[in-house]
Design a protein around this motif. Structure first.
Motif, PDB file in Angstrom:
ATOM      1  N   ASP A 120      60.697  31.519  15.938  1.00  0.00           N
ATOM      2  CA  ASP A 120      60.607  31.715  17.389  1.00  0.00           C
ATOM      3  C   ASP A 120      59.840  30.540  17.994  1.00  0.00           C
ATOM      4  O   ASP A 120      58.895  30.034  17.411  1.00  0.00           O
ATOM      5  N   LYS A 147      58.827  32.523  29.728  1.00  0.00           N
ATOM      6  CA  LYS A 147      59.721  33.232  28.815  1.00  0.00           C
ATOM      7  C   LYS A 147      58.869  33.744  27.664  1.00  0.00           C
ATOM      8  O   LYS A 147      58.325  32.954  26.894  1.00  0.00           O
ATOM      9  N   ILE A 197      57.819  35.835  24.053  1.00  0.00           N
ATOM     10  CA  ILE A 197      58.382  35.895  22.710  1.00  0.00           C
ATOM     11  C   ILE A 197      59.361  37.070  22.640  1.00  0.00           C
ATOM     12  O   ILE A 197      59.045  38.174  23.116  1.00  0.00           O
ATOM     13  N   SER A 198      60.508  36.824  22.063  1.00  0.00           N
ATOM     14  CA  SER A 198      61.531  37.860  21.964  1.00  0.00           C
ATOM     15  C   SER A 198      60.995  39.085  21.226  1.00  0.00           C
ATOM     16  O   SER A 198      60.361  38.960  20.164  1.00  0.00           O
ATOM     17  N   GLY A 199      61.228  40.266  21.823  1.00  0.00           N
ATOM     18  CA  GLY A 199      60.769  41.500  21.202  1.00  0.00           C
ATOM     19  C   GLY A 199      59.410  41.976  21.663  1.00  0.00           C
ATOM     20  O   GLY A 199      58.998  43.096  21.348  1.00  0.00           O
ATOM     21  N   HIS A 200      58.697  41.138  22.389  1.00  0.00           N
ATOM     22  CA  HIS A 200      57.391  41.543  22.923  1.00  0.00           C
ATOM     23  C   HIS A 200      57.594  42.327  24.214  1.00  0.00           C
ATOM     24  O   HIS A 200      58.286  41.877  25.130  1.00  0.00           O
ATOM     25  N   ASP A 201      56.943  43.499  24.285  1.00  0.00           N
ATOM     26  CA  ASP A 201      57.122  44.374  25.437  1.00  0.00           C
ATOM     27  C   ASP A 201      56.098  44.152  26.539  1.00  0.00           C
ATOM     28  O   ASP A 201      56.233  44.695  27.635  1.00  0.00           O
ATOM     29  N   SER A 250      63.203  38.730  29.244  1.00  0.00           N
ATOM     30  CA  SER A 250      63.002  37.374  28.765  1.00  0.00           C
ATOM     31  C   SER A 250      62.573  36.404  29.860  1.00  0.00           C
ATOM     32  O   SER A 250      62.585  35.192  29.665  1.00  0.00           O
ATOM     33  N   SER A 253      52.169  37.006  25.783  1.00  0.00           N
ATOM     34  CA  SER A 253      52.933  38.219  25.472  1.00  0.00           C
ATOM     35  C   SER A 253      52.403  38.852  24.192  1.00  0.00           C
ATOM     36  O   SER A 253      51.753  38.190  23.371  1.00  0.00           O
ATOM     37  N   ASN A 286      53.273  42.473  21.339  1.00  0.00           N
ATOM     38  CA  ASN A 286      54.225  43.540  21.021  1.00  0.00           C
ATOM     39  C   ASN A 286      53.639  44.927  21.225  1.00  0.00           C
ATOM     40  O   ASN A 286      54.372  45.899  21.408  1.00  0.00           O
TER      41      ASN A 286
END
Lengths: 113, 113
Positions: free
Chosen positions: B1, B24, B26-30, B73, B94, B96
């Motif tokens: 990532d 933007k 990190i992918s998957g971080h809520d 995103s 960000s 998770n």
């Protein structure tokens, strides 16, 4: 009011000269205490999380410890690449800012070869 | 990532202009957080989102500041109109989980003339 105080503001060490950075805090129930490293022109980089008094964590030349009122970041035999600003943050369990990170102003560490 | 991505890295504008900062996570971080860092006040939380919904905006200094997160995103922080006292480094971070470590972007250095 939740508060974090770091000392000293700046610290100059010779390579190999061990020392400690201090983070004193007051918080409405400690959920966690975080240490970050920040290099010039970059964002803070996560180092450690401590959750309860007596807990210790290590990473290379760094060791973080926690009591009910303060945390120490011990640096053993530092190298020039350890030069950075070290930030401490607390996360409260209760109160208006619960769950948010409250940061100290940091200690700027310089290690000379 | 690739980590948290912020743009622009530097922004110089004149007082009264609109400024838009982008992030933007990190992918998957809520969770997504916007911070401001100055020498005087250190690192301060402005607002945070959970699953694209603003949860706590108590740190937003004035109505001139607004933030949005239209999807998982992408987020923006807008200042309109900008003032010289808004000059600072703005960070996006960000995570998770709410209590877990936050990952910071490289920041946007804003200068308002």
């Amino acid at each position: 009011e939740d508060q974090v105080t770091q000392s000293p503001e700046a610290l100059r060490l010779q390579e190999g000269e061990s020392s400690s950075l201090n983070c004193s805090y007051t918080v409405s129930g400690l959920r966690g205490l975080f240490w970050y490293r920040q290099d010039p022109g970059k964002g803070p980089e996560f180092l450690f999380t401590l959750y309860s008094a007596g807990e210790e964590k290590e990473k290379e030349r760094l060791k973080a410890t926690l009591t009910k009122k303060e945390s120490f970041l011990h640096i053993t035999a530092p190298k020039p690449e350890d030069s950075a600003t070290y930030l401490c943050a607390v996360q409260a369990r209760y109160g208006g800012s619960q769950g948010n990170l409250i940061f100290g102003k940091g200690t700027k560490l310089s290690v000379k070869p | 990532d690739a980590g948290v991505i912020q743009s622009p890295r530097h922004e110089v504008t004149e007082m009264g202009q609109e400024v838009t900062l982008r992030c933007k996570p990190i992918s998957g971080h809520d969770y997504l957080f916007w911070y401001r860092q100055t020498m005087m006040r250190g690192l301060e939380l402005l607002i945070y989102f959970n699953n694209n919904v603003p949860i706590d905006d108590s740190g937003m200094p004035e109505d001139r500041f607004s933030a949005k997160m239209p999807n998982a995103s992408f987020s923006t922080l807008k200042i309109q109109p900008s003032e010289p006292r808004d000059s600072a480094v703005y960070f996006c971070a960000s995570s998770n989980l709410r209590g877990n470590e936050q990952f910071f972007g490289p920041g946007t250095r804003l200068t308002v003339l």
